[in-house]
Design a protein around this motif. Structure first.
Motif, PDB file in Angstrom:
ATOM      1  N   ILE A 133      -3.476 -14.308 -28.008  1.00 13.90           N
ATOM      2  CA  ILE A 133      -4.237 -13.507 -27.284  1.00 13.90           C
ATOM      3  C   ILE A 133      -4.363 -12.036 -28.002  1.00 13.90           C
ATOM      4  O   ILE A 133      -3.452 -11.605 -28.650  1.00 13.90           O
ATOM      5  N   GLU A 134      -5.721 -11.245 -27.916  1.00 11.51           N
ATOM      6  CA  GLU A 134      -5.573 -10.008 -28.279  1.00 11.51           C
ATOM      7  C   GLU A 134      -5.699  -9.096 -27.096  1.00 11.51           C
ATOM      8  O   GLU A 134      -6.427  -9.318 -26.081  1.00 11.51           O
ATOM      9  N   VAL A 135      -5.192  -7.838 -27.345  1.00 15.41           N
ATOM     10  CA  VAL A 135      -5.054  -6.917 -26.317  1.00 15.41           C
ATOM     11  C   VAL A 135      -6.496  -5.909 -26.517  1.00 15.41           C
ATOM     12  O   VAL A 135      -6.533  -5.630 -27.507  1.00 15.41           O
ATOM     13  N   GLU A 136      -7.145  -5.971 -25.343  1.00 17.09           N
ATOM     14  CA  GLU A 136      -8.413  -5.278 -25.620  1.00 17.09           C
ATOM     15  C   GLU A 136      -8.547  -4.041 -24.920  1.00 17.09           C
ATOM     16  O   GLU A 136      -9.523  -3.108 -25.098  1.00 17.09           O
ATOM     17  N   ASP A 137      -7.654  -3.686 -23.911  1.00 15.57           N
ATOM     18  CA  ASP A 137      -7.244  -2.516 -23.222  1.00 15.57           C
ATOM     19  C   ASP A 137      -5.867  -2.152 -23.168  1.00 15.57           C
ATOM     20  O   ASP A 137      -4.957  -2.740 -23.016  1.00 15.57           O
ATOM     21  N   SER A 138      -5.630  -0.679 -23.740  1.00 15.10           N
ATOM     22  CA  SER A 138      -4.262  -0.514 -24.202  1.00 15.10           C
ATOM     23  C   SER A 138      -3.311  -0.286 -22.910  1.00 15.10           C
ATOM     24  O   SER A 138      -2.284  -0.574 -22.801  1.00 15.10           O
ATOM     25  N   ASN A 139      -3.903  -0.311 -21.313  1.00 11.84           N
ATOM     26  CA  ASN A 139      -3.559  -0.261 -20.416  1.00 11.84           C
ATOM     27  C   ASN A 139      -2.765  -1.718 -19.892  1.00 11.84           C
ATOM     28  O   ASN A 139      -2.082  -1.787 -19.229  1.00 11.84           O
ATOM     29  N   THR A 140      -3.421  -2.587 -20.551  1.00 14.63           N
ATOM     30  CA  THR A 140      -2.761  -4.071 -20.568  1.00 14.63           C
ATOM     31  C   THR A 140      -1.804  -4.423 -21.221  1.00 14.63           C
ATOM     32  O   THR A 140      -1.467  -5.731 -21.124  1.00 14.63           O
ATOM     33  N   VAL A 141      -1.190  -3.729 -22.118  1.00 14.72           N
ATOM     34  CA  VAL A 141      -0.348  -4.172 -23.134  1.00 14.72           C
ATOM     35  C   VAL A 141       0.901  -4.929 -22.195  1.00 14.72           C
ATOM     36  O   VAL A 141       1.397  -5.699 -22.728  1.00 14.72           O
ATOM     37  N   SER A 142       1.508  -4.061 -21.503  1.00 19.76           N
ATOM     38  CA  SER A 142       2.577  -4.569 -20.639  1.00 19.76           C
ATOM     39  C   SER A 142       2.388  -5.778 -20.073  1.00 19.76           C
ATOM     40  O   SER A 142       3.271  -6.519 -19.818  1.00 19.76           O
ATOM     41  N   SER A 163      -2.077  -9.989 -30.276  1.00 17.15           N
ATOM     42  CA  SER A 163      -2.907  -9.197 -31.475  1.00 17.15           C
ATOM     43  C   SER A 163      -3.034  -7.968 -30.904  1.00 17.15           C
ATOM     44  O   SER A 163      -3.761  -7.800 -29.751  1.00 17.15           O
ATOM     45  N   VAL A 164      -2.612  -6.613 -31.445  1.00 11.78           N
ATOM     46  CA  VAL A 164      -3.078  -5.499 -31.160  1.00 11.78           C
ATOM     47  C   VAL A 164      -3.729  -4.538 -32.152  1.00 11.78           C
ATOM     48  O   VAL A 164      -3.214  -4.489 -33.162  1.00 11.78           O
ATOM     49  N   PRO A 165      -5.249  -4.309 -31.697  1.00  2.88           N
ATOM     50  CA  PRO A 165      -5.745  -3.630 -32.698  1.00  2.88           C
ATOM     51  C   PRO A 165      -5.222  -2.086 -32.652  1.00  2.88           C
ATOM     52  O   PRO A 165      -4.486  -1.607 -31.739  1.00  2.88           O
ATOM     53  N   VAL A 166      -5.229  -1.687 -34.088  1.00  2.00           N
ATOM     54  CA  VAL A 166      -4.540  -0.323 -34.314  1.00  2.00           C
ATOM     55  C   VAL A 166      -5.295   0.902 -33.096  1.00  2.00           C
ATOM     56  O   VAL A 166      -4.360   1.853 -32.963  1.00  2.00           O
ATOM     57  N   ASP A 167      -6.634   0.767 -32.755  1.00  2.00           N
ATOM     58  CA  ASP A 167      -7.020   1.698 -31.866  1.00  2.00           C
ATOM     59  C   ASP A 167      -6.352   1.372 -30.678  1.00  2.00           C
ATOM     60  O   ASP A 167      -6.345   2.603 -29.750  1.00  2.00           O
ATOM     61  N   VAL A 168      -6.061   0.616 -30.239  1.00  2.00           N
ATOM     62  CA  VAL A 168      -5.507   0.172 -28.996  1.00  2.00           C
ATOM     63  C   VAL A 168      -4.007   1.011 -29.103  1.00  2.00           C
ATOM     64  O   VAL A 168      -3.351   1.473 -28.010  1.00  2.00           O
ATOM     65  N   LEU A 169      -3.350   0.749 -30.292  1.00  2.00           N
ATOM     66  CA  LEU A 169      -1.974   1.360 -30.201  1.00  2.00           C
ATOM     67  C   LEU A 169      -1.844   3.020 -30.112  1.00  2.00           C
ATOM     68  O   LEU A 169      -1.103   3.382 -29.642  1.00  2.00           O
ATOM     69  N   THR A 170      -3.038   3.384 -30.611  1.00  2.00           N
ATOM     70  CA  THR A 170      -3.163   5.001 -30.660  1.00  2.00           C
ATOM     71  C   THR A 170      -3.743   5.588 -29.367  1.00  2.00           C
ATOM     72  O   THR A 170      -3.638   6.661 -29.191  1.00  2.00           O
ATOM     73  N   ALA A 171      -4.364   4.667 -28.588  1.00  2.00           N
ATOM     74  CA  ALA A 171      -5.018   5.220 -27.539  1.00  2.00           C
ATOM     75  C   ALA A 171      -4.059   5.619 -26.403  1.00  2.00           C
ATOM     76  O   ALA A 171      -2.924   5.079 -26.254  1.00  2.00           O
ATOM     77  N   PRO A 172      -4.356   6.739 -25.635  1.00  2.00           N
ATOM     78  CA  PRO A 172      -3.534   7.190 -24.339  1.00  2.00           C
ATOM     79  C   PRO A 172      -3.462   6.068 -23.447  1.00  2.00           C
ATOM     80  O   PRO A 172      -4.465   5.282 -23.200  1.00  2.00           O
ATOM     81  N   VAL A 173      -2.406   6.021 -22.702  1.00  2.00           N
ATOM     82  CA  VAL A 173      -2.254   5.143 -21.677  1.00  2.00           C
ATOM     83  C   VAL A 173      -1.635   5.671 -20.526  1.00  2.00           C
ATOM     84  O   VAL A 173      -1.036   6.718 -20.450  1.00  2.00           O
ATOM     85  N   SER A 174      -2.269   4.912 -19.299  1.00  2.00           N
ATOM     86  CA  SER A 174      -1.626   5.471 -17.933  1.00  2.00           C
ATOM     87  C   SER A 174      -0.912   4.303 -17.280  1.00  2.00           C
ATOM     88  O   SER A 174      -0.095   4.417 -16.342  1.00  2.00           O
ATOM     89  N   GLY A 175      -1.002   3.011 -18.087  1.00  2.00           N
ATOM     90  CA  GLY A 175      -0.422   1.969 -17.478  1.00  2.00           C
ATOM     91  C   GLY A 175       1.191   1.958 -17.387  1.00  2.00           C
ATOM     92  O   GLY A 175       1.686   2.730 -18.242  1.00  2.00           O
ATOM     93  N   GLN A 176       1.840   1.460 -16.533  1.00  2.00           N
ATOM     94  CA  GLN A 176       3.294   1.351 -16.396  1.00  2.00           C
ATOM     95  C   GLN A 176       3.915  -0.065 -16.714  1.00  2.00           C
ATOM     96  O   GLN A 176       3.222  -0.923 -17.079  1.00  2.00           O
TER      97      GLN A 176
END
Length: 553
Positions: A133-142, A163-176
């Protein structure tokens, strides 16, 4: 002036999620697409183990997963970085070991076009993982990671790719961070099914036990031992079930069975009218090789049987293996140990071959002599990792092990090059315990660069190279099938000098009498040691008398 606080990013959330799962090590090779993750790891861990190749990193994580039962973590960059890990990831899945590979990816805005190091990594890993799977939204990483751990660590363990795109890694998150719940308890099968299984075994004239990969976990192994103390049936095991029996139960052992179908244990299984298959996975040992028309199988596992014309159990106890074995054992009537000719032959042949090794001398060293001296030198707490090749067959047949998950083989893809990286993973998983790894010279040269990793980490690993100058198992198969050998020999390598070039200590066995003294000296060292052993493979023809050549690497 107040300090500026950087916002939490996808990389922060990813690392926090790893910490929430108790991850201690991340194995990998750095690259541009994962620099945000590495920066967070540098700040607060888990510890990053820099490897020399992504294949080796995956093998190390695989060994960690097999020993601990918790997913080993691999980190690679995009493009060739993740491609290099494919072999190790596929091996973990087919060997049923939990692993999560996290791969960097180009930014989402660049994925629709040809761009630097861009490829469909989700599609690449899909056929060789339990989930890709690829992470498409940084808040869904966890959210994705918590489920990745659950999938990787399920009873049929294997690899998961994220898979984690580099812009997902640098994007600000609010997810816990999502904290994983406690694992569910499977429990035992219903009483009526246990009674049916007990009735089948009680009416057997020639029962036997086959132990598979999931019987080799520490909890399941303890239950197997309790069962055998009450019901002393003959026991065969696959390579990956090694260590399930303790020393005081070894008289029930009739051998390890697998892709070499010429062992006395194979014959005991073929003659059995009931086989209690515990934690067995068909990938370890083809059912048609050991099931006869009179065989009635009782399947005990956390997973339903994979049914085919050969393997169709008459009773199936699903759930916790230990609970089901305890319940089954309590319902069986007592019976004396097996007194059957095939069982006696299997036991005698195993012991005769082991005993023969003690008396073999001369140079090169006969495999049985080295195995005899190695077993006599090691204590039962040492971990031994074994590569793939002729040496694997010798070790699987005649090196006895008495602790679960302390003798590691690859039986899914039978992947060469695993032993040294596995040893590194094992040494980290079992700090303070001795680890010995063994390769042929062909398999060692596939991942020998990881010796530098072991030296850098100051791990007291002893790596043994059986040297004969070729792919000896392939040569034996070629001689059997075609009467000649071709394309399986390579030039000489001085493995002592190679070890020293990496900063390790190197020894060479010069005679059979050197084996024990050199092993003891190597085991006493607190840094990596490599031992070169010139090996006598003149008896290899007997190993391949019944091997299917299409099944070999």
């Amino acid at each position: 002036m107040s300090e500026t606080i950087s916002p939490r990013t996808g990389a922060d959330l990813l690392v926090d999620s790893l910490q929430a799962h108790g991850v201690e090590y991340v194995f990998g090779v750095p690259g541009g697409a994962v620099l945000p993750i590495l920066d967070v790891l540098a700040e607060r861990g888990p510890r990053f183990i820099l490897c020399r190749d992504e294949t080796g990193a995956a093998f190390m994580a695989q060994a960690w997963g097999r020993i601990t039962g918790k997913a080993g973590i691999v980190l690679t960059t995009s493009g060739p970085g993740l491609i290099n890990a494919v072999c190790g990831v596929a091996t973990a899945t087919e060997d049923r070991d939990p692993l999560i590979i996290i791969t960097g990816q180009v930014s989402r805005s660049a994925q629709f076009k040809q761009s630097h190091m861009n490829l469909d990594s989700v599609g690449l890993f899909a056929p060789i993982t339990r989930w890709s799977i690829e992470v498409e939204d940084s808040n869904t990483v966890s959210e994705i990671l918590v489920n990745a751990f659950r999938v990787a660590e399920m009873p049929r363990s294997g690899a998961v790719h994220v898979s984690v795109p580099v812009d997902v890694l640098t994007a600000p998150v609010s997810g816990q961070v999502l904290v994983p719940p406690e694992s569910a308890c499977w429990g035992a099968a219903p009483d009526n099914l246990i009674e049916r299984a007990a009735a089948l075994l009680d009416t057997a004239d020639a029962p036997a036990i086959l132990l598979g990969v999931r019987a080799g976990t520490p909890v399941a192994a303890a239950a197997v031992r309790r069962f055998l103390e009450r019901h002393p049936l003959p026991v065969a095991m696959t390579f990956e079930a090694a260590g399930t029996l303790s020393r005081d139960l070894v008289e029930h052992f009739i051998g390890r069975v697998g892709y070499v179908l010429n062992q006395p244990g194979d014959e005991v299984l073929r003659q059995a009218d009931r086989v209690l298959a515990i934690g067995y996975d068909p990938i370890e040992y083809e059912p048609s090789a050991w099931i006869s028309p009179q065989t009635r199988v009782i399947h005990v596992d956390a997973l339903p049987a994979t049914l085919d014309r050969a393997y169709c159990p008459e009773a199936e106890l699903l759930g916790d293996i230990a609970d089901n074995l305890d319940a089954l054992g309590s319902r069986l009537r007592s019976r004396p140990p097996a007194d059957r000719a095939a069982v006696a032959v299997a036991r005698r042949r195993l012991l005769e071959e082991q005993g023969r090794g003690a008396a073999l001398a001369g140079m090169p060293i006969h495999p049985l002599r080295f195995i005899h001296d190695l077993r006599a030198t090691l204590d039962d707490e040492a971990t031994v990792t074994c590569d793939v090749g002729a040496h694997e067959i010798w070790m699987a047949r005649y090196f006895f092990c008495y602790a679960p998950r302390h003798l590691l083989f690859s039986m899914g893809h039978q992947t060469m090059g695993v032993a040294l990286p596995w040893a590194i993973g094992a040494a980290l998983a079992r700090p303070g315990k001795k680890v010995v790894s063994m390769s042929g010279d062909g398999s060692f040269l596939m991942t020998c660069m990881e010796l530098e990793t072991a030296v850098r980490l100051k791990l007291p690993i002893v790596h043994i190279v059986w040297k004969d100058g070729g792919y000896s198992l392939i040569q034996s198969l070629q001689m059997r099938d075609y009467g000649r050998s071709f394309g399986a020999e390579f030039g000489p390598t001085d493995f002592v000098k190679l070890a020293e070039a990496f900063g390790a200590t190197g020894y060479r066995i010069e005679s059979a009498d050197d084996i024990v003294p050199v092993l003891k000296q190597a085991l006493a060292a607190d840094t990596p040691v490599l031992i070169e052993v010139p090996i006598d493979y003149s008896d290899n023809a007997h190993l391949v008398e019944a091997i299917d050549a299409s099944a070999q690497h």
